[in-house]
Design an enzyme around this catalytic site. Structure first.
Site, PDB file in Angstrom:
ATOM      1  CG  ASP A 103      -2.046  -0.954   1.148  1.00 35.88           C
ATOM      2  OD1 ASP A 103      -2.061  -1.752   0.186  1.00 35.88           O
ATOM      3  OD2 ASP A 103      -2.908  -0.942   2.047  1.00 35.88           O
ATOM      4  CG  HIS A 255       2.436  -0.142   4.472  1.00 31.16           C
ATOM      5  ND1 HIS A 255       2.206  -1.020   5.521  1.00 31.16           N
ATOM      6  CD2 HIS A 255       1.299   0.576   4.322  1.00 31.16           C
ATOM      7  CE1 HIS A 255       0.991  -0.831   5.996  1.00 31.16           C
ATOM      8  NE2 HIS A 255       0.409   0.132   5.284  1.00 31.16           N
TER       9      HIS A 255
END
Length: 740
Positions: A103, A255
């Site tokens: 993300d 991430h």
């Protein structure tokens, strides 16, 4: 006769810049271009600030709420939620298949490292990109697609959609898709909401968002396993959190942006081989679900709109980078200029104010002087000007050269019937021609030039000619002051005159490269004027032009601080604009005219390699870049960091205030006008910037700028402090001049 009339009409047309209709066609574009450039610059900075908004990790504390309206099958179902149809369905990832999801990217530092690890281990994943990051780094999005990874949407700038309106949600999705289309030419049907986690965490705030995005054609992809790499718990902990239990399939949250991700990269490099040995496959979501690709090709207007968007974002980054360099340059120039001002002005003051100081072996200078007053429609000011000269403590003759005035200027002077005052009339030919006419009619070898709206103190002429005691001096700059400083614009110009002009003149005097003898108060040797051909009309800044020519001829040009003259500064923005536009453009013309001095030898080369660069830096480049301080002040206030931005701006303002106070003390001026200095920096500097920018545009486009007569009110009079004794001294000086 007709031919002579036509020639006069042609000359008049050239002087005035053409017919009124032609001016209407030309001027608006030239006036609008600086404004359009400023608006474009502001738009680029706003765009840059918007797409550089900070992205936080997918973690926030949500308020407590219920899940009464979330279907039980959704809460207990899989992480892939499809609400595109009338009934919501969920899907699980098959056993021994892992979908790695990343993300908040792409990030220029960490995304390439993540991609390198995935390529090293022949693994695929899904990157949920934000529009801001994709717009800034489209090359990384293209690499994701080229290496077989799947791309999903994570909104444009990462808001919590449960707190947004449907209009805002639509905007976040469409902007995210536009950035993706511009980067790689595809659309994606995969979506992950910011701050989301597992399906069991859905509640009455987030479920409506999930249903709504489904109605817009998106599949919501949540997670089963959170690596919690945003907490940076250590590589081993990230590996542990990312490992499914009992061989089950999983969607793992990681991430590739939002902070330091070195633990994520290291954990990924350990996780992939370990789980592959245990029979796991790392696939895209649609690969793991044996479903059609989530990517569809974008064509037509949507594709070009996306490409235009990515191009503009890239341009805004480039422009901002250039502006940052410009800010560093102007910061260096400002500090260098202030440092030189403080150092060299101090040297100048100590040298000229020391006890027993004389300008040269022939001091004091007592020979009579010719004062030239070129005048064009100066009926409101000319009487004050001439009467101030009559109080001179030095023997003078006064020549008022009436340059075709239509308001009775010459008649006013003649009616005064003052001794040693002559009026020379000529057809309107411009200020340089009027001054040359005055030089030709002057009786004395020392010539003082002033403007028709200027008032001299009794000692001005005497102080102005004392430097001629040095036979090397060819010209002297006086101390021009603003006489009408009781208005805000007048006060701002007063600060500029005292600080920007007079401190500069001290600096240039010490460096022996004075660029301009002010038209309001200057003195010349006739021999110096004759050797350079007199006043030229090649430029609109005849005072700068003649000063540079005298330097190149080998003469010294100095500054006489006690030779004070009071001039009427423009009182409206329009008049100020007209004056400074002419000054700026004329200075550019003068620099260009004397450019050969850069490569010549002797005095001309010395001036060219010292004076011209300083004039270009301090009078053209620095003012053009100075508003960057205010541009970045606005940028920092809007996009942060606000505290540091304000501190930096006030730091620069403090340096300017200190230099201004120093200049005011040197000139023995009251410090009260400096109260308006912050406002001057915010407003007046922007006006000067636009004027200079317009001058650049005029120069680069080959435009011609006509002389513009400023409207005067004739309100500047002799300063207070005149005494009967000084009046008597002035009368005696006049009588002596008449006798000679």
């Amino acid at each position: 006769m007709a031919s002579r009339t036509n020639r006069r009409t042609a000359r008049k047309t050239r002087r005035t810049g053409g017919s009124t209709a032609a001016r209407r066609r030309r001027l608006p574009l030239r006036h609008l271009l600086p404004l359009l450039l400023l608006l474009a610059l502001a738009a680029m900075l706003m765009l840059r600030g918007y797409v550089h908004s900070e992205i936080l990790a997918d973690h926030r504390i949500r308020p407590e709420t219920t899940a009464d309206h979330v279907p039980e099958k959704i809460l207990e179902g899989g992480p892939v939620i499809d609400t595109r149809g009338p009934k919501a369905t969920t899907l699980d990832v098959p056993d021994h298949r892992i979908v790695l999801t990343f993300d908040d990217g792409p990030d220029p530092t960490w995304t390439p490292k993540v991609l390198d690890v995935l390529r090293k281990h022949h693994a695929h994943g899904v990157f949920f990109i934000t529009g801001t990051m994709a717009s800034r780094h489209p090359d990384l999005v293209r690499r994701m697609a080229a290496e077989g990874h799947e791309i999903g949407l994570h909104t444009f700038n990462h808001p919590d959609l449960s707190l947004q309106t449907r209009k805002r949600i639509d905007w976040e999705l469409s902007q995210n898709q536009m950035a993706l289309a511009g980067a790689v030419g595809i659309r994606s049907s995969l979506f992950r909401p910011p701050y989301s986690s597992t399906a069991s965490a859905l509640d009455d705030h987030t479920w409506p968002v999930t249903r709504y995005v489904g109605s817009r054609g998106y599949i919501t992809v949540l997670t089963t396993d959170d690596s919690e790499d945003w907490r940076k718990p250590g590589v081993q902990e990230i590996v542990h959190n990312s490992t499914p239990k009992n061989g089950k399939g999983a969607i793992v949250l990681m991430h590739d942006s939002g902070g330091d991700r070195h633990q994520t990269v290291q954990a990924l490099d350990r996780l992939l081989p370990e789980l592959k040995q245990r029979g796991y496959r790392f696939q895209n979501l649609t690969e793991a679900l044996d479903a059609p690709s989530a990517h569809t090709e974008v064509t037509g207007p949507d594709l070009w709109k996306g490409k235009a968007w990515v191009f503009l974002v890239g341009a805004s980054d480039t422009i901002t980078d250039v502006l940052v360099v410009g800010l560093a340059v102007i910061g260096f120039l400002v500090l260098a200029r202030f440092g030189l001002m403080l150092l060299l002005s101090g040297i100048h003051v100590r040298r000229t104010r020391r006890k027993g100081f004389t300008w040269g072996p022939d001091a004091p200078v007592t020979e009579p002087v010719s004062v030239l007053v070129p005048a064009y429609n100066e009926a409101k000011c000319i009487e004050n000007t001439v009467r101030s000269l009559m109080r001179s403590e030095h023997p003078i003759e006064v020549l008022v050269i009436d340059d075709g005035s239509a308001d009775g200027t010459a008649r006013i002077v003649e009616d005064l019937d003052l001794p040693n005052v002559r009026v020379v009339r000529q057809l309107n030919a411009g200020k340089p021609a009027a001054l040359n006419r005055g030089i030709a009619n002057a009786r004395h070898d020392l010539i003082v030039m002033m403007d028709g709206d200027t008032v001299f103190e009794p000692a001005t002429v005497r102080e102005l000619v004392q430097p001629f005691a040095d036979p090397r001096v060819g010209a002297v700059a006086g101390n021009a002051k603003v006489g009408n400083k009781d208005t805000l614009i007048g006060a701002w110009q007063h600060i500029e005159y005292v600080m920007g002009f007079n401190l500069d003149r001290r600096l240039y005097d010490v460096l022996r490269c004075m660029p301009t003898i002010p038209g309001a108060v200057g003195a010349f040797r006739r021999s110096a004027l004759d050797r350079v051909g007199g006043m030229s009309d090649d430029t609109l800044a005849e005072d700068t032009d003649i000063t540079m020519a005298i330097h190149r001829d080998g003469w010294r040009v100095v500054y006489a601080e006690k030779a004070r003259a009071w001039t009427e500064a423009p009182e409206s923005v329009q008049q100020l604009w007209s004056q400074r536009y002419r000054w700026s453009y004329g200075t550019m013309q003068a620099i260009w005219k004397h450019r050969r001095a850069l490569v010549e030898r002797g005095p001309s080369g010395r001036f060219g390699r010292v004076g011209l660069p300083l004039v270009a830096l301090f009078m053209i480049v620095a003012p053009l870049l100075a508003p960057l301080f205010d541009v970045f002040l606005f940028y920092g206030l809007v996009f942060g960091p606000t505290g540091k931005t304000i501190a930096a701006w006030f730091g620069v303002l403090g340096i300017q205030a200190a230099c201004a106070a120093y200049a005011f003390v040197l000139d023995r001026e009251r410090l009260t006008p400096l109260i308006s200095l912050p406002l001057q920096q915010l407003l007046y500097r922007q006006l000067m910037y636009v004027v200079l920018l317009q001058s650049w545009i005029t120069a680069l486009t080959g435009g011609r700028l006509r002389w513009q007569k400023l409207r005067r009110k004739g309100q500047v009079a002799a300063p207070p402090g005149e005494t009967p004794a000084s009046r008597q001294a002035g009368k005696q000086a006049v009588d002596q001049g008449a006798a000679r």
